[in-house]
Design a protein around this motif. Structure first.
Motif, PDB file in Angstrom:
ATOM      1  N   ALA A  17      70.444  72.783  25.403  1.00 29.13           N
ATOM      2  CA  ALA A  17      71.657  73.469  24.941  1.00 29.13           C
ATOM      3  C   ALA A  17      71.989  73.057  23.518  1.00 29.13           C
ATOM      4  N   VAL A  18      71.862  71.767  23.200  1.00 27.42           N
ATOM      5  CA  VAL A  18      72.119  71.293  21.845  1.00 27.42           C
ATOM      6  C   VAL A  18      71.150  71.954  20.877  1.00 27.42           C
ATOM      7  N   ARG A  19      69.894  72.020  21.257  1.00 24.44           N
ATOM      8  CA  ARG A  19      68.889  72.612  20.386  1.00 24.44           C
ATOM      9  C   ARG A  19      69.199  74.078  20.089  1.00 24.44           C
ATOM     10  N   ALA A  46      72.368  57.295  19.343  1.00 20.15           N
ATOM     11  CA  ALA A  46      71.331  56.380  19.822  1.00 20.15           C
ATOM     12  C   ALA A  46      71.926  55.001  20.128  1.00 20.15           C
ATOM     13  N   ASP A  47      71.441  54.393  21.191  1.00 23.03           N
ATOM     14  CA  ASP A  47      71.929  53.078  21.617  1.00 23.03           C
ATOM     15  C   ASP A  47      71.702  51.992  20.570  1.00 23.03           C
ATOM     16  N   TRP A  48      70.624  52.055  19.829  1.00 23.33           N
ATOM     17  CA  TRP A  48      70.267  50.996  18.887  1.00 23.33           C
ATOM     18  C   TRP A  48      71.186  50.933  17.677  1.00 23.33           C
ATOM     19  N   PHE A  49      71.941  51.981  17.401  1.00 26.87           N
ATOM     20  CA  PHE A  49      72.693  52.077  16.147  1.00 26.87           C
ATOM     21  C   PHE A  49      73.772  51.006  16.006  1.00 26.87           C
ATOM     22  N   LYS A 130      65.671  63.709  18.254  1.00 28.91           N
ATOM     23  CA  LYS A 130      64.533  62.795  18.377  1.00 28.91           C
ATOM     24  C   LYS A 130      64.259  62.566  19.852  1.00 28.91           C
ATOM     25  N   THR A 131      62.997  62.691  20.245  1.00 27.41           N
ATOM     26  CA  THR A 131      62.621  62.545  21.655  1.00 27.41           C
ATOM     27  C   THR A 131      61.476  61.548  21.782  1.00 27.41           C
ATOM     28  N   LYS A 132      61.673  60.602  22.715  1.00 26.67           N
ATOM     29  CA  LYS A 132      60.655  59.600  22.997  1.00 26.67           C
ATOM     30  C   LYS A 132      60.699  59.284  24.483  1.00 26.67           C
ATOM     31  N   ALA A 133      59.554  59.353  25.132  1.00 28.55           N
ATOM     32  CA  ALA A 133      59.430  59.028  26.557  1.00 28.55           C
ATOM     33  C   ALA A 133      60.447  59.804  27.399  1.00 28.55           C
ATOM     34  N   SER A 136      66.157  61.884  24.740  1.00 31.96           N
ATOM     35  CA  SER A 136      66.484  62.446  23.432  1.00 31.96           C
ATOM     36  C   SER A 136      67.805  61.907  22.908  1.00 31.96           C
ATOM     37  N   TYR A 137      67.896  61.844  21.593  1.00 28.42           N
ATOM     38  CA  TYR A 137      69.174  61.531  20.949  1.00 28.42           C
ATOM     39  C   TYR A 137      69.273  62.311  19.656  1.00 28.42           C
TER      40      TYR A 137
END
Length: 181
Positions: A17-19, A46-49, A130-133, A136-137
């Motif tokens: 939906a975001v896309r 993103a959690d890391w931010f 960004k998508t990994k494993a 997405s974030y």
């Protein structure tokens, strides 16, 4: 297990939906986006931010349009220890002008990037999923031709990021930094 699958399906549907909602600027001109830009704003869910936000400084990007419609992106910024951090990506064009895709070898993620608002001599607002494993974030970046964008541009970036569901505390206007090379 069924609950987990339903949860994952829900996350996937939200990402789709975001896309669909965020489209690139309609009259995007690849040649005009080329040149040097300052990375002045950074916003993400993103959690890391949260753990890295305090160390982030304004960086530079050199965008180079390719003859086939792709976009080469070279980034640099000064790290807290005074050394230079650099990264390069080749963003592949899609059928939609202003929308690109690339894989980050450094971070191991796939990127769906859209230039959503650009005034070529002033600023560029870029929205990337960004998508990994399977996770997405969102990452929004504000680029400026100068280190001092107008308050109206900063407000536009903040409002756009809030509309994408990014919390206010995860929106950063980056402090100025010396360029590195």
């Amino acid at each position: 297990m069924p609950t987990t699958m339903l949860g994952m399906l829900g996350v996937l549907l939200c990402a789709l939906a975001v896309r669909a909602d965020v489209m690139p600027q309609a009259d995007f001109d690849l040649q005009k986006v080329g040149g040097t830009w300052y990375l002045v704003g950074f916003a993400t869910n993103a959690d890391w931010f949260a753990s890295r936000k305090a160390d982030m400084k304004m960086g530079m990007a050199k965008l180079t349009p390719q003859s086939n419609g792709d976009l080469e992106m070279d980034y640099s910024s000064l790290k807290p220890d005074g050394s230079c951090w650099t990264m390069n990506h080749l963003a592949k064009k899609t059928d939609v002008p202003g929308k690109f895709t690339f894989r980050s070898q450094r971070w191991g993620n796939d990127n769906d990037m859209r230039v959503v608002d650009v005034k070529y001599d002033e600023y560029s607002l870029v929205h990337t999923i960004k998508t990994k494993a399977g996770s997405s974030y969102i990452l929004n970046k504000l680029y400026s031709r100068t280190q001092d964008p107008s308050q109206a541009v900063l407000d536009k970036f903040t409002q756009f990021s809030l509309e994408q569901g990014i919390l206010h505390e995860n929106i950063a206007i980056l402090p100025k930094s010396e360029p590195c090379s």
